[in-house]
Each structure stands twice: as structure tokens, then as C-alpha cells.
Design a protein around this motif. Structure first.
Motif, PDB file in Angstrom:
ATOM      1  N   PRO A  31       0.802  -1.231   0.000  1.00 15.96           N
ATOM      2  CA  PRO A  31       0.000   0.000   0.000  1.00 15.96           C
ATOM      3  C   PRO A  31       0.832   1.277   0.000  1.00 15.96           C
ATOM      4  CG  PRO A  31      -0.013  -0.981   2.177  1.00 15.96           C
ATOM      5  CD  PRO A  31       0.687  -1.955   1.256  1.00 15.96           C
ATOM      6  N   ASP A  32       2.119   1.158   0.338  1.00 22.31           N
ATOM      7  CA  ASP A  32       2.988   2.329   0.339  1.00 22.31           C
ATOM      8  C   ASP A  32       3.485   2.682  -1.063  1.00 22.31           C
ATOM      9  OD1 ASP A  32       4.239  -0.181   0.598  1.00 22.31           O
ATOM     10  OD2 ASP A  32       6.114   0.735   1.257  1.00 22.31           O
ATOM     11  N   ASN A  33       3.327   1.769  -2.027  1.00 24.02           N
ATOM     12  CA  ASN A  33       3.714   2.031  -3.414  1.00 24.02           C
ATOM     13  C   ASN A  33       2.492   2.469  -4.209  1.00 24.02           C
ATOM     14  OD1 ASN A  33       6.167   0.986  -2.687  1.00 24.02           O
ATOM     15  ND2 ASN A  33       5.958  -0.893  -3.873  1.00 24.02           N
ATOM     16  N   GLU A  34       2.664   3.474  -5.042  1.00 23.48           N
ATOM     17  CA  GLU A  34       1.613   3.817  -5.994  1.00 23.48           C
ATOM     18  C   GLU A  34       1.923   3.093  -7.278  1.00 23.48           C
ATOM     19  OE1 GLU A  34       0.080   7.584  -6.910  1.00 23.48           O
ATOM     20  OE2 GLU A  34      -0.456   8.004  -4.836  1.00 23.48           O
ATOM     21  N   TYR A  35       1.058   2.180  -7.663  1.00 22.58           N
ATOM     22  CA  TYR A  35       1.235   1.441  -8.907  1.00 22.58           C
ATOM     23  C   TYR A  35      -0.125   1.197  -9.529  1.00 22.58           C
ATOM     24  CZ  TYR A  35       0.188  -2.669  -5.959  1.00 22.58           C
ATOM     25  OH  TYR A  35      -0.393  -3.574  -5.097  1.00 22.58           O
ATOM     26  N   VAL A  36      -0.128   0.872 -10.794  1.00 30.19           N
ATOM     27  CA  VAL A  36      -1.367   0.717 -11.554  1.00 30.19           C
ATOM     28  C   VAL A  36      -1.604  -0.757 -11.849  1.00 30.19           C
ATOM     29  CG1 VAL A  36      -2.549   1.286 -13.718  1.00 30.19           C
ATOM     30  CG2 VAL A  36      -1.075   2.990 -12.610  1.00 30.19           C
ATOM     31  N   VAL A  37      -2.837  -1.181 -11.642  1.00 34.23           N
ATOM     32  CA  VAL A  37      -3.284  -2.521 -11.999  1.00 34.23           C
ATOM     33  C   VAL A  37      -4.305  -2.348 -13.125  1.00 34.23           C
ATOM     34  CG1 VAL A  37      -4.465  -4.605 -11.209  1.00 34.23           C
ATOM     35  CG2 VAL A  37      -2.975  -3.336  -9.639  1.00 34.23           C
ATOM     36  N   THR A  38      -4.135  -3.084 -14.216  1.00 32.92           N
ATOM     37  CA  THR A  38      -5.047  -2.979 -15.358  1.00 32.92           C
ATOM     38  C   THR A  38      -5.614  -4.345 -15.705  1.00 32.92           C
ATOM     39  OG1 THR A  38      -3.850  -1.086 -16.245  1.00 32.92           O
ATOM     40  CG2 THR A  38      -5.245  -2.295 -17.789  1.00 32.92           C
ATOM     41  N   PHE A  39      -6.916  -4.372 -15.919  1.00 34.25           N
ATOM     42  CA  PHE A  39      -7.614  -5.561 -16.412  1.00 34.25           C
ATOM     43  C   PHE A  39      -8.159  -5.246 -17.795  1.00 34.25           C
ATOM     44  CE2 PHE A  39      -8.067  -5.975 -11.802  1.00 34.25           C
ATOM     45  CZ  PHE A  39      -7.669  -7.284 -11.604  1.00 34.25           C
ATOM     46  N   ASN A  40      -7.950  -6.147 -18.735  1.00 34.09           N
ATOM     47  CA  ASN A  40      -8.490  -6.032 -20.081  1.00 34.09           C
ATOM     48  C   ASN A  40      -9.479  -7.177 -20.248  1.00 34.09           C
ATOM     49  OD1 ASN A  40      -8.948  -5.395 -22.732  1.00 34.09           O
ATOM     50  ND2 ASN A  40      -7.058  -6.311 -23.478  1.00 34.09           N
ATOM     51  N   CYS A  41     -10.743  -6.854 -20.391  1.00 36.15           N
ATOM     52  CA  CYS A  41     -11.815  -7.856 -20.422  1.00 36.15           C
ATOM     53  C   CYS A  41     -12.498  -7.808 -21.788  1.00 36.15           C
ATOM     54  CB  CYS A  41     -12.808  -7.573 -19.307  1.00 36.15           C
ATOM     55  SG  CYS A  41     -12.020  -7.226 -17.717  1.00 36.15           S
ATOM     56  N   PRO A  42     -12.001  -8.579 -22.775  1.00 34.02           N
ATOM     57  CA  PRO A  42     -12.464  -8.443 -24.155  1.00 34.02           C
ATOM     58  C   PRO A  42     -13.775  -9.156 -24.482  1.00 34.02           C
ATOM     59  CG  PRO A  42     -10.719 -10.059 -24.049  1.00 34.02           C
ATOM     60  CD  PRO A  42     -10.859  -9.487 -22.663  1.00 34.02           C
ATOM     61  N   GLU A  43     -14.397  -9.818 -23.515  1.00 33.54           N
ATOM     62  CA  GLU A  43     -15.607 -10.589 -23.813  1.00 33.54           C
ATOM     63  C   GLU A  43     -16.811 -10.128 -23.017  1.00 33.54           C
ATOM     64  OE1 GLU A  43     -14.339 -14.608 -23.141  1.00 33.54           O
ATOM     65  OE2 GLU A  43     -13.124 -14.633 -24.962  1.00 33.54           O
ATOM     66  N   PHE A  44     -16.900  -8.837 -22.729  1.00 32.43           N
ATOM     67  CA  PHE A  44     -18.033  -8.295 -21.968  1.00 32.43           C
ATOM     68  C   PHE A  44     -19.284  -8.301 -22.831  1.00 32.43           C
ATOM     69  CE2 PHE A  44     -20.756  -4.801 -20.566  1.00 32.43           C
ATOM     70  CZ  PHE A  44     -20.851  -5.063 -19.212  1.00 32.43           C
ATOM     71  N   THR A  45     -20.391  -8.678 -22.236  1.00 29.15           N
ATOM     72  CA  THR A  45     -21.685  -8.688 -22.927  1.00 29.15           C
ATOM     73  C   THR A  45     -22.754  -8.154 -21.984  1.00 29.15           C
ATOM     74  OG1 THR A  45     -21.018 -10.699 -24.087  1.00 29.15           O
ATOM     75  CG2 THR A  45     -23.322 -10.128 -24.199  1.00 29.15           C
ATOM     76  N   SER A  46     -23.622  -7.321 -22.516  1.00 29.23           N
ATOM     77  CA  SER A  46     -24.813  -6.870 -21.800  1.00 29.23           C
ATOM     78  C   SER A  46     -25.944  -6.793 -22.823  1.00 29.23           C
ATOM     79  CB  SER A  46     -24.578  -5.515 -21.126  1.00 29.23           C
ATOM     80  OG  SER A  46     -24.295  -4.527 -22.101  1.00 29.23           O
ATOM     81  N   LEU A  47     -27.107  -6.365 -22.375  1.00 29.84           N
ATOM     82  CA  LEU A  47     -28.253  -6.282 -23.268  1.00 29.84           C
ATOM     83  C   LEU A  47     -28.746  -4.845 -23.378  1.00 29.84           C
ATOM     84  CD1 LEU A  47     -30.362  -9.336 -22.012  1.00 29.84           C
ATOM     85  CD2 LEU A  47     -28.810  -9.249 -23.976  1.00 29.84           C
ATOM     86  N   CYS A  48     -29.215  -4.477 -24.555  1.00 25.88           N
ATOM     87  CA  CYS A  48     -29.870  -3.186 -24.737  1.00 25.88           C
ATOM     88  C   CYS A  48     -31.155  -3.211 -23.900  1.00 25.88           C
ATOM     89  CB  CYS A  48     -30.197  -2.957 -26.210  1.00 25.88           C
ATOM     90  SG  CYS A  48     -31.212  -1.486 -26.489  1.00 25.88           S
ATOM     91  N   PRO A  49     -31.383  -2.179 -23.076  1.00 27.79           N
ATOM     92  CA  PRO A  49     -32.562  -2.194 -22.213  1.00 27.79           C
ATOM     93  C   PRO A  49     -33.878  -2.058 -22.982  1.00 27.79           C
ATOM     94  CG  PRO A  49     -31.469  -0.078 -22.061  1.00 27.79           C
ATOM     95  CD  PRO A  49     -30.579  -0.974 -22.881  1.00 27.79           C
ATOM     96  N   LYS A  50     -33.817  -1.564 -24.196  1.00 27.37           N
ATOM     97  CA  LYS A  50     -35.036  -1.365 -24.994  1.00 27.37           C
ATOM     98  C   LYS A  50     -35.323  -2.565 -25.888  1.00 27.37           C
ATOM     99  CE  LYS A  50     -38.280   1.300 -26.858  1.00 27.37           C
ATOM    100  NZ  LYS A  50     -39.440   1.774 -26.154  1.00 27.37           N
TER     101      LYS A  50
END
Length: 162
Positions: free
Chosen positions: A38-57
Motif C-alpha cells: 500500500p505504500d507504493n503507488e502502482y497501476v493494476v489494469t484488467f483487459n476484459c475483451p468478452e463483456f456482454t450486456s443487453l440493450c434495455p429497450k
């Protein structure tokens, strides 16, 4: 400097082969573990290429790559729980912008990061591509948050001028 079993006891999904995939949006799937640095400032990145959701309409599926980057504080999101959580959007009807903001807010509640950003790179539908970007910075990272919003905006404007 391996982690002890007590340090990862809250990570119940990792290594669990009997996990059921969710059929509805479920933020309770998210699990966190203690940041050993926690004393280090560093970046964590997630790349999630298979996200799916639905159009609400229309109920039509929307596909995206979701990119999540954050600077952790005391807690970090466990990746299998994140995968299952993102999968829980599969039958969730919401606009692209809503999905990105919901993901960001759920992760803020879970981790209380110093900084976080979530970008949705949605596949074009009807000839229009939508790339929502949401970010948050604590008091010490407000300048970073503002700079990243400006960069996201400039990038979006640049894409539109090609």
C-alpha cells in the motif's frame, strides 16, 4: 514473500471448480484481498475483451472490451471474482454508459482505490460505436482524474475526425 492462507481467505471463488455462472447482475460476487504494497503507488489494469450486456429497450446483445485500471489503496479486486461479476452483466439490460459507471462504482465500494478508470469499447451497432469512460480520484488524485478525462475526450474527438 508468498501469501498465507489467512491472507486470501476472503477469496472464495479462486480455485473453486464448482462455481456457478451468474444469470443476473450481482455485485456481491466481487471479492477483494489485502494489498501487500500500500505504500507504493502502482497501476493494476484488467483487459476484459468478452463483456456482454443487453440493450434495455430491444434486448439485443451488446459486446465490448472493458478496460479497468486502478491505483490500489488497502484492498485489491480478485480477478476470478471480477470475471464472474462482469459475466453477470450478460443478461443485464442497461445502456453502455450505465454499465461502465456501475462497474466503476461497484469497484470503488469494494476497494476504495486511490484512483480508478473504466472504459467500455463497445462493438458498433447500427453504424455507431460508443466508448464510455468513467473515472474517480480521491483528494490526492483529482488532478490525475481531470487529466485522464481530458485525454479520453481528446482521443474521442480525434477518432471522430479520421
Amino acid at each position: 514473500m508468498s501469501r498465507s492462507a489467512s491472507e486470501i481467505k476472503e477469496c472464495t471463488l479462486l480455485g473453486n471448480t464448482g462455481v456457478k455462472y451468474p444469470v443476473e447482475y450481482d455485485p456481491s460476487l466481487l471479492e477483494a484481498f489485502v494489498n501487500k504494497h500500500p505504500d507504493n503507488e502502482y497501476v493494476v489494469t484488467f483487459n476484459c475483451p468478452e463483456f456482454t450486456s443487453l440493450c434495455p429497450k430491444t434486448g439485443q446483445p451488446d459486446f465490448a472490451t472493458i478496460v479497468i485500471s486502478y491505483i490500489p489503496r488497502e484492498r485489491m479486486v480478485e480477478s476470478k471474482s471480477l470475471k464472474l461479476y462482469l459475466f453477470s452483466f450478460r443478461n443485464h439490460g442497461d445502456f453502455h454508459e450505465d454499465c461502465v459507471n456501475i462497474i466503476m462504482k461497484d469497484l470503488i465500494r469494494l476497494m476504495d482505490p486511490r484512483y480508478i478508470e473504466v472504459t467500455g469499447i463497445f462493438t458498433p451497432r447500427g453504424g455507431i460505436a460508443i466508448y464510455p469512460f468513467a473515472n474517480y480520484g480521491d483528494d490526492e488524485h483529482q488532478e490525475l482524474a481531470a487529466m485522464r478525462r481530458r485525454e479520453a475526450f481528446a482521443s474521442a474527438v480525434g477518432r471522430g475526425q479520421r
